[in-house]
Scaffold this motif. Structure first.
Motif, PDB file in Angstrom:
ATOM      1  N   GLY A 132      67.790  47.555  51.511  1.00 46.68           N
ATOM      2  CA  GLY A 132      67.183  48.683  52.202  1.00 46.68           C
ATOM      3  C   GLY A 132      67.491  48.722  53.688  1.00 46.68           C
ATOM      4  O   GLY A 132      66.660  49.155  54.486  1.00 46.68           O
ATOM      5  N   GLY A 133      68.673  48.252  54.064  1.00 47.85           N
ATOM      6  CA  GLY A 133      69.058  48.254  55.468  1.00 47.85           C
ATOM      7  C   GLY A 133      68.524  47.098  56.269  1.00 47.85           C
ATOM      8  O   GLY A 133      68.799  46.991  57.467  1.00 47.85           O
ATOM      9  N   ALA A 134      67.757  46.192  55.663  1.00 54.20           N
ATOM     10  CA  ALA A 134      67.197  45.033  56.358  1.00 54.20           C
ATOM     11  C   ALA A 134      67.910  43.773  55.897  1.00 54.20           C
ATOM     12  O   ALA A 134      68.316  43.651  54.738  1.00 54.20           O
ATOM     13  CB  ALA A 134      65.701  44.911  56.105  1.00 54.20           C
ATOM     14  N   GLN A 135      68.060  42.833  56.781  1.00 54.19           N
ATOM     15  CA  GLN A 135      68.739  41.574  56.489  1.00 54.19           C
ATOM     16  C   GLN A 135      67.710  40.509  56.150  1.00 54.19           C
ATOM     17  O   GLN A 135      66.722  40.326  56.850  1.00 54.19           O
ATOM     18  CB  GLN A 135      69.563  41.139  57.694  1.00 54.19           C
ATOM     19  CG  GLN A 135      70.219  39.783  57.544  1.00 54.19           C
ATOM     20  CD  GLN A 135      71.053  39.431  58.750  1.00 54.19           C
ATOM     21  OE1 GLN A 135      71.704  40.279  59.324  1.00 54.19           O
ATOM     22  NE2 GLN A 135      71.027  38.176  59.131  1.00 54.19           N
ATOM     23  N   THR A 136      67.954  39.815  55.051  1.00 57.15           N
ATOM     24  CA  THR A 136      67.065  38.738  54.625  1.00 57.15           C
ATOM     25  C   THR A 136      67.813  37.418  54.737  1.00 57.15           C
ATOM     26  O   THR A 136      68.960  37.306  54.301  1.00 57.15           O
ATOM     27  CB  THR A 136      66.604  38.960  53.186  1.00 57.15           C
ATOM     28  OG1 THR A 136      67.749  39.008  52.327  1.00 57.15           O
ATOM     29  CG2 THR A 136      65.820  40.257  53.052  1.00 57.15           C
ATOM     30  N   THR A 137      67.187  36.417  55.324  1.00 50.82           N
ATOM     31  CA  THR A 137      67.815  35.122  55.565  1.00 50.82           C
ATOM     32  C   THR A 137      66.831  34.022  55.188  1.00 50.82           C
ATOM     33  O   THR A 137      65.651  34.081  55.526  1.00 50.82           O
ATOM     34  CB  THR A 137      68.206  34.971  57.048  1.00 50.82           C
ATOM     35  OG1 THR A 137      69.028  36.078  57.418  1.00 50.82           O
ATOM     36  CG2 THR A 137      68.966  33.671  57.279  1.00 50.82           C
ATOM     37  N   ASP A 138      67.335  33.039  54.477  1.00 52.89           N
ATOM     38  CA  ASP A 138      66.525  31.869  54.143  1.00 52.89           C
ATOM     39  C   ASP A 138      66.494  30.908  55.324  1.00 52.89           C
ATOM     40  O   ASP A 138      67.476  30.779  56.068  1.00 52.89           O
ATOM     41  CB  ASP A 138      67.099  31.151  52.921  1.00 52.89           C
ATOM     42  CG  ASP A 138      67.022  32.015  51.669  1.00 52.89           C
ATOM     43  OD1 ASP A 138      66.164  32.906  51.641  1.00 52.89           O
ATOM     44  OD2 ASP A 138      67.849  31.807  50.753  1.00 52.89           O
ATOM     45  N   PHE A 139      65.394  30.205  55.535  1.00 59.02           N
ATOM     46  CA  PHE A 139      65.250  29.263  56.645  1.00 59.02           C
ATOM     47  C   PHE A 139      64.515  28.027  56.150  1.00 59.02           C
ATOM     48  O   PHE A 139      63.727  28.074  55.207  1.00 59.02           O
ATOM     49  CB  PHE A 139      64.503  29.902  57.816  1.00 59.02           C
ATOM     50  CG  PHE A 139      63.094  30.303  57.499  1.00 59.02           C
ATOM     51  CD1 PHE A 139      62.036  29.429  57.716  1.00 59.02           C
ATOM     52  CD2 PHE A 139      62.811  31.555  56.971  1.00 59.02           C
ATOM     53  CE1 PHE A 139      60.737  29.792  57.409  1.00 59.02           C
ATOM     54  CE2 PHE A 139      61.516  31.927  56.674  1.00 59.02           C
ATOM     55  CZ  PHE A 139      60.476  31.043  56.886  1.00 59.02           C
TER      56      PHE A 139
ATOM     57  N   TYR B 254      64.575  37.830  65.467  1.00 59.02           N
ATOM     58  CA  TYR B 254      63.876  38.907  66.142  1.00 59.02           C
ATOM     59  C   TYR B 254      63.645  40.044  65.144  1.00 59.02           C
ATOM     60  O   TYR B 254      64.358  40.181  64.151  1.00 59.02           O
ATOM     61  CB  TYR B 254      64.693  39.423  67.338  1.00 59.02           C
ATOM     62  CG  TYR B 254      64.971  38.370  68.372  1.00 59.02           C
ATOM     63  CD1 TYR B 254      64.060  38.114  69.400  1.00 59.02           C
ATOM     64  CD2 TYR B 254      66.128  37.605  68.325  1.00 59.02           C
ATOM     65  CE1 TYR B 254      64.307  37.144  70.349  1.00 59.02           C
ATOM     66  CE2 TYR B 254      66.397  36.628  69.273  1.00 59.02           C
ATOM     67  CZ  TYR B 254      65.468  36.403  70.282  1.00 59.02           C
ATOM     68  OH  TYR B 254      65.722  35.431  71.228  1.00 59.02           O
ATOM     69  N   GLN B 255      62.646  40.847  65.439  1.00 56.31           N
ATOM     70  CA  GLN B 255      62.295  42.016  64.626  1.00 56.31           C
ATOM     71  C   GLN B 255      62.074  41.627  63.161  1.00 56.31           C
ATOM     72  O   GLN B 255      62.610  42.241  62.230  1.00 56.31           O
ATOM     73  CB  GLN B 255      63.385  43.089  64.731  1.00 56.31           C
ATOM     74  CG  GLN B 255      63.567  43.631  66.134  1.00 56.31           C
ATOM     75  CD  GLN B 255      64.649  44.682  66.222  1.00 56.31           C
ATOM     76  OE1 GLN B 255      65.370  44.927  65.255  1.00 56.31           O
ATOM     77  NE2 GLN B 255      64.790  45.301  67.382  1.00 56.31           N
TER      78      GLN B 255
END
Length: 536
Positions: free
Chosen positions: A298-305, A526-527
């Motif tokens: 949906g246009g958002a970036q998901t990253t595992d941490f 961020y964001q």
């Protein structure tokens, strides 16, 4: 056309390897003729060759005079006459002709120009050879060139060449910090150390023959660490060699298959060999980079941490008192509703002044046990059981300092005025700190949670910085105050008594160690969307 240069005593001439009837060959050498001398007369005097050729045969066949140089003002011009279809040769001094003009056919003119161009070409080549042997280039450390000699059979022609380019900037200085901490010895109060800063951008390229190459790049401003230093030693084989290429240092690996991915930022040894139609590439290296997969939805970036428990964001987040720390879980058990009944209405945050801005600065004395009722560092201060929450009346510290130690208002006599407290285990630098010209933080430099009672500093504090606060809040309809505001003490030369949250002495044994929040972590992002955040 191949020309052989034959050198004899006192003369040389060009001998053609074939005969072309269209071009007149040079005259053969004469035993009794010297350079520029045609023959001897009856009196034994030499007959000099005329400087100005009178005919085409004299111009093309005879040897020109070499005893004297033709003056610069004597010019030989060739003009083409379209009416006659011939070339006219004139010899002039200025605008006056000094010789009889003669005509040349186009074939004769082409023959003379060919002979002259050949003579100029060989003269230029001979001059380059003589110049290369006699003249030596000056030695340059940044651009060196050496001959290989017999090793050219192994590495090929070209010698050893080393070229260096770039820039180096180095700045050096001395820093001296002095801390007037009575708990420290005189030698430990001042720290002097050197401060060096360097900026290097250098490229070194070296070649050994035409087969071996060496390159090194050093850049201190590189974005990534593996890009700051690049070293590569390469050997390139010939077309018919089995070993095509050998690389050592920073190498790369590329594959033509999507099943096996190549690697970047590799440091090791790589070789390429060819056996007929079979090409083999061997690589032994260490990978200095890391690949990550990024998913978007949906246009958002998901990253595992992944974060370790001890990697909390230190020296930034602080409780305003042990009352807020002890009741934090109780106040936040029904989030997003905070059932604390606390509303902080006013606050002043003071830190050690290192910015050199003294517009809103005051002398402060921060006390660790100010406003505390249950968690006290010293038993000398008597708690007040009537106040369960934090305030100036929670113990007798503020009242005792005001009445029994009035000289503590003067920043210059704080150490002497509070020296009697050492008998009760209250030491400077641990239980209290004096800060001269402390800086008042603006509201944009920190974030306050008015209901849970903690603040977050935008910039992390250093180990030698002091953090102190004075605040006012309402609790169950009553107003309480901790510390003194700058408006309470109107005289700017007098010190303010405030609540110390961080001192220069960092020790887990002190009560204020628990005031630093250790449950806040930084994701380095961020964001971040609250609805899409997941924590296991």
């Amino acid at each position: 056309m191949i020309v052989t240069i034959v050198l004899t005593a006192g003369q040389f001439f060009a001998k053609a390897q074939y005969k072309d009837p269209g071009i007149l060959p040079p005259p053969p050498p004469s035993n009794d003729t010297q350079w520029g001398v045609a023959s001897l007369d009856s009196a034994g005097m030499p007959n000099l060759t005329p400087t100005i050729p009178p005919t085409y045969e004299a111009l093309a066949k005879s040897t020109l005079a070499a005893d004297l140089k033709t003056p610069d003002n004597v010019k030989t011009e060739v003009e083409y006459d379209p009416a006659l279809g011939c070339y006219i040769v004139r010899t002039k001094v200025g605008e006056f002709e000094i010789g009889t003009p003669f005509m040349l056919t186009p074939e004769q003119y082409n023959d003379i120009e060919l002979r002259r161009s050949m003579q100029q070409y060989f003269n230029r080549r001979n001059g380059e050879l003589v110049k290369g042997k006699t003249e030596k280039e000056p030695f340059n450390v940044l651009d060196m060139n050496f001959a290989l000699g017999p090793l050219e059979k192994i590495f090929g022609p070209g010698g050893v060449q080393l070229k260096t380019q770039g820039s180096v900037q180095i700045s050096a200085g001395i820093k001296s910090n002095k801390t007037d901490n009575p708990a420290l010895s005189l030698t430990a109060r001042r720290k002097t150390y050197f401060d060096f800063n360097q900026k290097i951008q250098a490229n070194v390229n070296a070649t050994v023959g035409d087969r071996m190459k060496f390159g090194m790049t050093y850049n201190t401003d590189a974005t990534f660490d593996f890009d700051s230093k690049n070293i590569k030693l390469a050997y390139e084989g010939k077309e018919d060699d089995i070993v095509k290429n050998i690389e050592a240092g920073n190498v790369s690996m590329t594959t033509g298959s999507s099943l096996i991915r190549g690697g970047t930022a590799l440091f090791g040894l790589k070789t390429t060999m060819q056996f007929g139609k079979l090409t083999a590439t061997a690589l032994v290296s260490q990978q200095n980079s890391e690949s990550q997969s990024v998913n978007t939805k949906g246009g958002a970036q998901t990253t595992d941490f992944t974060i370790n428990a001890d990697e909390y964001d230190e020296n930034r987040h602080y409780f305003l008192g042990h009352f807020f720390r002890d009741n934090y879980d109780t106040f936040a058990q029904r989030l997003p509703y905070v059932s604390s009944g606390v509303q902080i209405t006013r606050i002043e945050v003071w830190v050690t002044n290192k910015s050199g801005n003294y517009n809103q600065s005051r002398n402060i004395v921060g006390f660790m046990d100010l406003g505390e009722n249950k968690v006290l560092s010293s038993n000398y201060w008597q708690p007040n059981p009537a106040y369960d929450n934090t305030c100036n009346q929670s113990n007798n510290l503020l009242q005792t300092i005001k009445t029994e130690y009035p000289d503590a208002r003067n920043i210059n006599t704080v150490t002497q005025a509070l020296e009697p407290l050492q008998a009760y285990g209250i030491d400077g630098g641990k239980d209290y700190e004096k800060v001269e010209s402390a800086r008042l933080l603006q509201s944009s430099e920190y974030t306050l949670n008015p209901t849970l009672g903690y603040i977050s500093i935008k910039t992390a504090l250093h180990a030698d910085e002091v953090l102190a606060v004075a605040y006012e809040y309402t609790y169950h309809g009553q107003v309480f105050q901790v510390g003194e505001f700058s408006a309470d003490i109107s005289q700017s030369d007098q010190s303010l008594y405030v609540k110390m949250l961080k001192s220069t002495t960092v020790s887990p044994r002190t009560p204020i160690w628990n005031l630093m929040m250790k449950n806040v972590y930084s994701l380095g992002a961020y964001q971040v969307q609250k609805s899409n955040f997941r924590l296991n």
